[in-house]
Design a protein around this motif. Structure first.
Motif, PDB file in Angstrom:
ATOM      1  N   THR A   9     114.267 113.037 116.712  1.00 17.18           N
ATOM      2  CA  THR A   9     114.520 111.672 116.262  1.00 17.18           C
ATOM      3  C   THR A   9     113.353 111.234 115.385  1.00 17.18           C
ATOM      4  OG1 THR A   9     115.127 109.425 116.963  1.00 17.18           O
ATOM      5  CG2 THR A   9     113.447 110.549 118.276  1.00 17.18           C
ATOM      6  N   THR A  11     111.032 108.389 113.955  1.00 19.11           N
ATOM      7  CA  THR A  11     110.619 107.054 114.366  1.00 19.11           C
ATOM      8  C   THR A  11     109.795 106.365 113.282  1.00 19.11           C
ATOM      9  OG1 THR A  11     108.714 108.040 115.513  1.00 19.11           O
ATOM     10  CG2 THR A  11     110.669 107.567 116.827  1.00 19.11           C
ATOM     11  N   TYR A  68     113.458 110.402 105.780  1.00 17.17           N
ATOM     12  CA  TYR A  68     114.201 110.839 106.969  1.00 17.17           C
ATOM     13  C   TYR A  68     114.405 112.356 106.995  1.00 17.17           C
ATOM     14  CZ  TYR A  68     117.817 110.949 110.570  1.00 17.17           C
ATOM     15  OH  TYR A  68     118.520 111.215 111.717  1.00 17.17           O
ATOM     16  N   ASN A  90     119.299 109.075 115.433  1.00 16.87           N
ATOM     17  CA  ASN A  90     118.451 107.906 115.223  1.00 16.87           C
ATOM     18  C   ASN A  90     117.958 107.365 116.562  1.00 16.87           C
ATOM     19  OD1 ASN A  90     119.126 108.182 112.549  1.00 16.87           O
ATOM     20  ND2 ASN A  90     120.011 106.145 112.317  1.00 16.87           N
ATOM     21  N   SER A 177     123.389 109.731 111.838  1.00 13.14           N
ATOM     22  CA  SER A 177     122.804 108.972 112.944  1.00 13.14           C
ATOM     23  C   SER A 177     122.918 109.711 114.261  1.00 13.14           C
ATOM     24  CB  SER A 177     123.460 107.595 113.061  1.00 13.14           C
ATOM     25  OG  SER A 177     124.845 107.729 113.332  1.00 13.14           O
ATOM     26  N   HIS A 226     125.643 103.021 118.478  1.00  8.24           N
ATOM     27  CA  HIS A 226     124.556 102.990 117.504  1.00  8.24           C
ATOM     28  C   HIS A 226     124.332 101.567 117.013  1.00  8.24           C
ATOM     29  CE1 HIS A 226     123.009 104.132 113.220  1.00  8.24           C
ATOM     30  NE2 HIS A 226     122.005 103.955 114.043  1.00  8.24           N
ATOM     31  N   LYS A 228     122.854  99.821 114.193  1.00  7.86           N
ATOM     32  CA  LYS A 228     122.428 100.275 112.865  1.00  7.86           C
ATOM     33  C   LYS A 228     122.103  99.109 111.944  1.00  7.86           C
ATOM     34  CE  LYS A 228     127.118 100.446 110.989  1.00  7.86           C
ATOM     35  NZ  LYS A 228     126.910  99.420 109.966  1.00  7.86           N
TER      36      LYS A 228
END
Length: 303
Positions: A9, A11, A68, A90, A177, A226, A228
């Motif tokens: 993931t 961060t 990302y 995510n 995600s 999620h 988002k």
């Protein structure tokens, strides 16, 4: 192959979402877990606290906000190649009980699946269209221009596939995600394209997996939730231009021949113009929300 399941993931000051992510993850699978938090410069202390609170979590500092896809690639490079599956998700995902084991079961049914994705719920329980077709110039332009004004237009419907049967099936691409990636497939295409700082890296990944002969499999029998869009809402002047830049890169890469140069120029100009319009609109909306909030606060003090 190792029975360990690696989870990556990315961060960037994830706040309270990260604790929810890691807590719910423990109920998502019976396999031993290793969680790598690829941190792009958090300042809220959440990744450091999570590393102390969760034995399976480890913090990997990337050294800067490298984007990302690049952060995911950096984390995957730390994982033993014998680990067959890597989860990329995510930190604001909430796992449902058994959800990861459900994706692994689907991977066994689809041996040519390079990526598998669950049905993604919004916080209000509605279904997010996380399984879509790869946008070509026509569907991409039609969706970009008419998606907000005429949500039911045929180009948006073809792209988002919201009216497709909710069934387990191969699709063009899956939301980044929450993805279960077969390591051999991910490595075979070189992972995420790090030129995508933010947005469209999952579209590009799914398209390249498909071109390489792998499947992107939608598994709606498995669900996650999620939360988002928070960064985009806070910083539209940064996030919205990044989205348009990524959209240009995706299409320019696929229309890279010399004779297509006028098309690329038209795309760049058109997307640049659209970016300025949507940023201005978002900033106006944020300003209105701010004024209304101040007025409510003032009224409360007066009362």
């Amino acid at each position: 192959m190792s029975s360990e399941l690696a989870v990556v993931t990315v961060t960037y000051s994830p706040g309270e979402y990260l604790d929810q992510f890691l807590t719910s993850l423990r109920e998502a699978t019976t396999r031993p877990l290793r969680v790598i938090m690829a941190d792009n410069g958090s300042v809220d202390g959440a990744p450091e606290a999570a590393e102390l609170a969760f034995d399976e979590a480890e913090l990997l500092r990337t050294g800067a906000n490298i984007g990302y896809g690049a952060a995911v690639n950096r984390a995957v490079a730390e994982i033993d190649p014998d680990v067959e599956f890597v989860v990329v998700a995510n930190p604001d995902v909430r796992w449902h009980p058994g959800s990861l084991d459900g994706l692994l079961d689907a991977a066994a049914r689809w041996p040519r699946a390079g990526a598998l994705g669950p049905l993604i719920r919004e916080p209000d329980g509605s279904r997010y269209p996380s399984a879509r077709s790869v946008p070509d110039l026509t569907s991409g332009a039609g969706h970009a221009v008419l998606g907000k004004l005429w949500p039911g237009n045929p180009w948006t419907q073809r792209y988002r596939q919201e009216n497709e049967t909710v069934a387990e099936r191969p699709v063009g691409w899956l939301s980044g995600s929450c993805l279960l990636l077969r390591r051999s497939a991910f490595d075979s295409i070189g992972g995420f394209d790090s030129r995508y700082f933010m947005y469209m890296e999952d579209v590009d990944l799914g398209d390249r997996l498909g071109r390489a002969g792998w499947h992107n499999v939608y598994v709606p029998g498995v669900e996650v939730t999620h939360s988002k869009g928070h960064a985009a809402g806070r910083h539209p002047e940064v996030m919205l231009p990044a989205h348009h830049t990524s959209a240009y890169r995706f299409q320019a890469d696929r229309h890279a021949r010399t004779w297509q140069a006028p098309l690329r120029l038209a795309l760049r100009v058109g997307l640049g113009f659209r970016s300025k319009i949507v940023v201005a609109s978002a900033l106006r909306a944020r300003a209105v929300d701010g004024r209304e909030s101040d007025e409510r606060t003032e009224a409360g003090h007066v009362g």
